[in-house]
Write a protein that holds these residues in place. Structure first.
Motif, PDB file in Angstrom:
ATOM      1  N   ALA A  95      23.439  46.979  83.186  1.00  0.00           N
ATOM      2  CA  ALA A  95      22.433  46.005  82.749  1.00  0.00           C
ATOM      3  C   ALA A  95      22.956  45.202  81.555  1.00  0.00           C
ATOM      4  CB  ALA A  95      21.129  46.719  82.389  1.00  0.00           C
ATOM      5  N   ASN A  96      23.645  45.877  80.631  1.00  0.00           N
ATOM      6  CA  ASN A  96      24.225  45.178  79.481  1.00  0.00           C
ATOM      7  C   ASN A  96      25.308  44.186  79.922  1.00  0.00           C
ATOM      8  OD1 ASN A  96      22.667  46.359  77.473  1.00  0.00           O
ATOM      9  ND2 ASN A  96      24.030  48.117  77.291  1.00  0.00           N
ATOM     10  N   VAL A  97      26.119  44.577  80.889  1.00  0.00           N
ATOM     11  CA  VAL A  97      27.171  43.692  81.387  1.00  0.00           C
ATOM     12  C   VAL A  97      26.553  42.459  82.043  1.00  0.00           C
ATOM     13  CG1 VAL A  97      29.027  43.496  83.089  1.00  0.00           C
ATOM     14  CG2 VAL A  97      28.906  45.489  81.601  1.00  0.00           C
ATOM     15  N   LEU A  98      25.486  42.628  82.801  1.00  0.00           N
ATOM     16  CA  LEU A  98      24.814  41.490  83.431  1.00  0.00           C
ATOM     17  C   LEU A  98      24.243  40.525  82.383  1.00  0.00           C
ATOM     18  CD1 LEU A  98      22.969  43.148  86.447  1.00  0.00           C
ATOM     19  CD2 LEU A  98      24.910  41.569  86.517  1.00  0.00           C
ATOM     20  N   VAL A  99      23.614  41.070  81.353  1.00  0.00           N
ATOM     21  CA  VAL A  99      23.056  40.222  80.295  1.00  0.00           C
ATOM     22  C   VAL A  99      24.179  39.475  79.569  1.00  0.00           C
ATOM     23  CG1 VAL A  99      21.841  40.249  78.077  1.00  0.00           C
ATOM     24  CG2 VAL A  99      20.955  41.562  79.997  1.00  0.00           C
ATOM     25  N   ALA A 100      25.283  40.183  79.264  1.00  0.00           N
ATOM     26  CA  ALA A 100      26.412  39.544  78.585  1.00  0.00           C
ATOM     27  C   ALA A 100      27.026  38.453  79.456  1.00  0.00           C
ATOM     28  CB  ALA A 100      27.466  40.590  78.220  1.00  0.00           C
ATOM     29  N   GLY A 101      27.139  38.685  80.749  1.00  0.00           N
ATOM     30  CA  GLY A 101      27.672  37.671  81.659  1.00  0.00           C
ATOM     31  C   GLY A 101      26.791  36.438  81.711  1.00  0.00           C
ATOM     32  N   ALA A 102      25.477  36.634  81.769  1.00  0.00           N
ATOM     33  CA  ALA A 102      24.549  35.501  81.789  1.00  0.00           C
ATOM     34  C   ALA A 102      24.652  34.699  80.492  1.00  0.00           C
ATOM     35  CB  ALA A 102      23.119  35.987  82.003  1.00  0.00           C
ATOM     36  N   LEU A 103      24.732  35.387  79.361  1.00  0.00           N
ATOM     37  CA  LEU A 103      24.870  34.696  78.078  1.00  0.00           C
ATOM     38  C   LEU A 103      26.197  33.944  77.984  1.00  0.00           C
ATOM     39  CD1 LEU A 103      23.348  37.328  75.638  1.00  0.00           C
ATOM     40  CD2 LEU A 103      22.332  35.164  76.365  1.00  0.00           C
ATOM     41  N   ALA A 104      27.278  34.534  78.509  1.00  0.00           N
ATOM     42  CA  ALA A 104      28.578  33.859  78.502  1.00  0.00           C
ATOM     43  C   ALA A 104      28.538  32.611  79.380  1.00  0.00           C
ATOM     44  CB  ALA A 104      29.669  34.812  78.979  1.00  0.00           C
ATOM     45  N   LEU A 105      27.856  32.686  80.506  1.00  0.00           N
ATOM     46  CA  LEU A 105      27.717  31.531  81.385  1.00  0.00           C
ATOM     47  C   LEU A 105      26.936  30.409  80.704  1.00  0.00           C
ATOM     48  CD1 LEU A 105      28.250  30.384  84.216  1.00  0.00           C
ATOM     49  CD2 LEU A 105      26.081  31.383  84.923  1.00  0.00           C
ATOM     50  N   ILE A 106      25.853  30.762  80.045  1.00  0.00           N
ATOM     51  CA  ILE A 106      25.060  29.773  79.309  1.00  0.00           C
ATOM     52  C   ILE A 106      25.894  29.156  78.195  1.00  0.00           C
ATOM     53  CG2 ILE A 106      23.082  29.493  77.754  1.00  0.00           C
ATOM     54  CD1 ILE A 106      21.645  31.619  79.492  1.00  0.00           C
ATOM     55  N   GLY A 107      26.656  29.983  77.478  1.00  0.00           N
ATOM     56  CA  GLY A 107      27.522  29.484  76.411  1.00  0.00           C
ATOM     57  C   GLY A 107      28.584  28.543  76.935  1.00  0.00           C
ATOM     58  N   THR A 108      29.141  28.842  78.093  1.00  0.00           N
ATOM     59  CA  THR A 108      30.154  27.974  78.697  1.00  0.00           C
ATOM     60  C   THR A 108      29.565  26.620  79.071  1.00  0.00           C
ATOM     61  OG1 THR A 108      31.271  29.923  79.578  1.00  0.00           O
ATOM     62  CG2 THR A 108      31.846  27.811  80.553  1.00  0.00           C
ATOM     63  N   VAL A 109      28.364  26.616  79.618  1.00  0.00           N
ATOM     64  CA  VAL A 109      27.711  25.359  79.991  1.00  0.00           C
ATOM     65  C   VAL A 109      27.469  24.497  78.758  1.00  0.00           C
ATOM     66  CG1 VAL A 109      25.552  24.372  80.890  1.00  0.00           C
ATOM     67  CG2 VAL A 109      26.666  26.258  82.105  1.00  0.00           C
ATOM     68  N   PHE A 110      26.956  25.111  77.693  1.00  0.00           N
ATOM     69  CA  PHE A 110      26.710  24.351  76.466  1.00  0.00           C
ATOM     70  C   PHE A 110      28.005  23.871  75.830  1.00  0.00           C
ATOM     71  CE2 PHE A 110      22.420  26.382  76.336  1.00  0.00           C
ATOM     72  CZ  PHE A 110      21.696  25.203  76.314  1.00  0.00           C
ATOM     73  N   ALA A 111      29.066  24.662  75.901  1.00  0.00           N
ATOM     74  CA  ALA A 111      30.355  24.257  75.338  1.00  0.00           C
ATOM     75  C   ALA A 111      30.910  23.052  76.088  1.00  0.00           C
ATOM     76  CB  ALA A 111      31.343  25.420  75.380  1.00  0.00           C
ATOM     77  N   LYS A 113      29.112  20.789  77.673  1.00  0.00           N
ATOM     78  CA  LYS A 113      28.291  19.640  77.303  1.00  0.00           C
ATOM     79  C   LYS A 113      28.668  19.129  75.926  1.00  0.00           C
ATOM     80  CE  LYS A 113      24.165  20.499  80.048  1.00  0.00           C
ATOM     81  NZ  LYS A 113      22.721  20.774  80.022  1.00  0.00           N
ATOM     82  N   ALA A 114      28.960  20.034  74.994  1.00  0.00           N
ATOM     83  CA  ALA A 114      29.348  19.627  73.638  1.00  0.00           C
ATOM     84  C   ALA A 114      30.701  18.938  73.651  1.00  0.00           C
ATOM     85  CB  ALA A 114      29.373  20.842  72.714  1.00  0.00           C
ATOM     86  N   LYS A 115      31.595  19.394  74.511  1.00  0.00           N
ATOM     87  CA  LYS A 115      32.925  18.794  74.582  1.00  0.00           C
ATOM     88  C   LYS A 115      32.845  17.379  75.159  1.00  0.00           C
ATOM     89  CE  LYS A 115      37.622  20.014  75.865  1.00  0.00           C
ATOM     90  NZ  LYS A 115      38.472  20.970  76.558  1.00  0.00           N
ATOM     91  N   LYS A 116      31.950  17.164  76.118  1.00  0.00           N
ATOM     92  CA  LYS A 116      31.786  15.847  76.725  1.00  0.00           C
ATOM     93  C   LYS A 116      31.067  14.875  75.797  1.00  0.00           C
ATOM     94  CE  LYS A 116      31.649  17.308  81.544  1.00  0.00           C
ATOM     95  NZ  LYS A 116      30.812  17.402  82.752  1.00  0.00           N
ATOM     96  N   SER A 117      30.314  15.403  74.843  1.00  0.00           N
ATOM     97  CA  SER A 117      29.545  14.554  73.941  1.00  0.00           C
ATOM     98  C   SER A 117      30.465  13.689  73.109  1.00  0.00           C
ATOM     99  CB  SER A 117      28.680  15.420  73.027  1.00  0.00           C
ATOM    100  OG  SER A 117      28.050  14.618  72.066  1.00  0.00           O
ATOM    101  N   GLN A 118      30.124  12.434  73.008  1.00  0.00           N
ATOM    102  CA  GLN A 118      30.917  11.479  72.239  1.00  0.00           C
ATOM    103  C   GLN A 118      30.136  11.002  71.017  1.00  0.00           C
ATOM    104  OE1 GLN A 118      34.116  10.613  72.969  1.00  0.00           O
ATOM    105  NE2 GLN A 118      34.019  12.125  74.592  1.00  0.00           N
ATOM    106  N   GLY A 119      29.220  11.832  70.510  1.00  0.00           N
ATOM    107  CA  GLY A 119      28.365  11.436  69.389  1.00  0.00           C
ATOM    108  C   GLY A 119      29.126  10.959  68.175  1.00  0.00           C
ATOM    109  N   PRO A 120      30.028  11.776  67.597  1.00  0.00           N
ATOM    110  CA  PRO A 120      30.741  11.314  66.397  1.00  0.00           C
ATOM    111  C   PRO A 120      31.615  10.088  66.665  1.00  0.00           C
ATOM    112  CG  PRO A 120      30.917  13.695  66.608  1.00  0.00           C
ATOM    113  CD  PRO A 120      30.276  13.183  67.862  1.00  0.00           C
ATOM    114  N   GLN A 121      32.204  10.007  67.836  1.00  0.00           N
ATOM    115  CA  GLN A 121      33.040   8.855  68.151  1.00  0.00           C
ATOM    116  C   GLN A 121      32.182   7.594  68.251  1.00  0.00           C
ATOM    117  OE1 GLN A 121      33.236  11.773  69.745  1.00  0.00           O
ATOM    118  NE2 GLN A 121      35.303  12.492  69.409  1.00  0.00           N
TER     119      GLN A 121
END
Length: 158
Positions: A95-111, A113-121
């Motif tokens: 159960a802990n591994v499943l929760v950690a995997g889901a959180l890692a997937l969410i973190g990857t998606v947000f990362a 999106k942040a990398k594609k963001s051109q806000g400061p540029q």
């Protein structure tokens, strides 16, 4: 009572003196605004640091309480299913591994999106564009006063 440049308030001042006084006051205003911005930024940084410290402490407490949650989950599975205790601990780990995997997937998606963001540029490009426009800005030409109106006023008063 005297003006900022030292001349009496009621005295007639030249355009140069008025311009120098306005420039001095504008400079003082800009310096005061910068000091205010620095003070506000300092206050906001202190609040942010306190907030970050509180979140870090909350995260540490949560991390240190996870083993107790795992024990409770394993013993709860054992009570409910009457399985071997080792199997219950393995299920708790899964159960802990499943929760950690889901959180890692969410973190990857947000990362991504942040990398594609051109806000400061975009902000930097906008500032460069504004600076370019201001460098080439010229004052609006003033229309010459109509001399006929001045002569008409002068004639009517004589």
């Amino acid at each position: 009572m005297s003006a900022p440049d030292g001349s009496p308030v009621g005295a007639e001042r030249s355009i140069g003196q008025l311009f120098a006084s306005a420039t001095t006051e504008m400079s003082a205003l800009v310096h005061d605004e910068i000091a205010l911005a620095k003070a506000q930024l300092k206050r906001d940084v202190k609040r942010g640091a306190a907030s970050g410290g509180a979140f870090s402490a909350a995260g540490a407490v949560l991390i240190f309480s996870l083993p107790m949650l795992n024990f409770a989950l394993a013993y709860g599975i054992r009570t409910w299913s009457h399985w071997n205790l080792a199997v219950c601990f393995l299920l708790s780990f899964a159960a802990n591994v499943l929760v950690a995997g889901a959180l890692a997937l969410i973190g990857t998606v947000f990362a991504k999106k942040a990398k594609k963001s051109q806000g400061p540029q975009k902000v930097a490009a906008s500032m460069k564009e504004t600076a370019g426009v201001l460098q080439h800005a010229k004052p609006h030409p003033r229309t010459a006063p109509v001399s006929d109106a001045v002569e008409a006023v002068a004639r009517s008063s004589s």
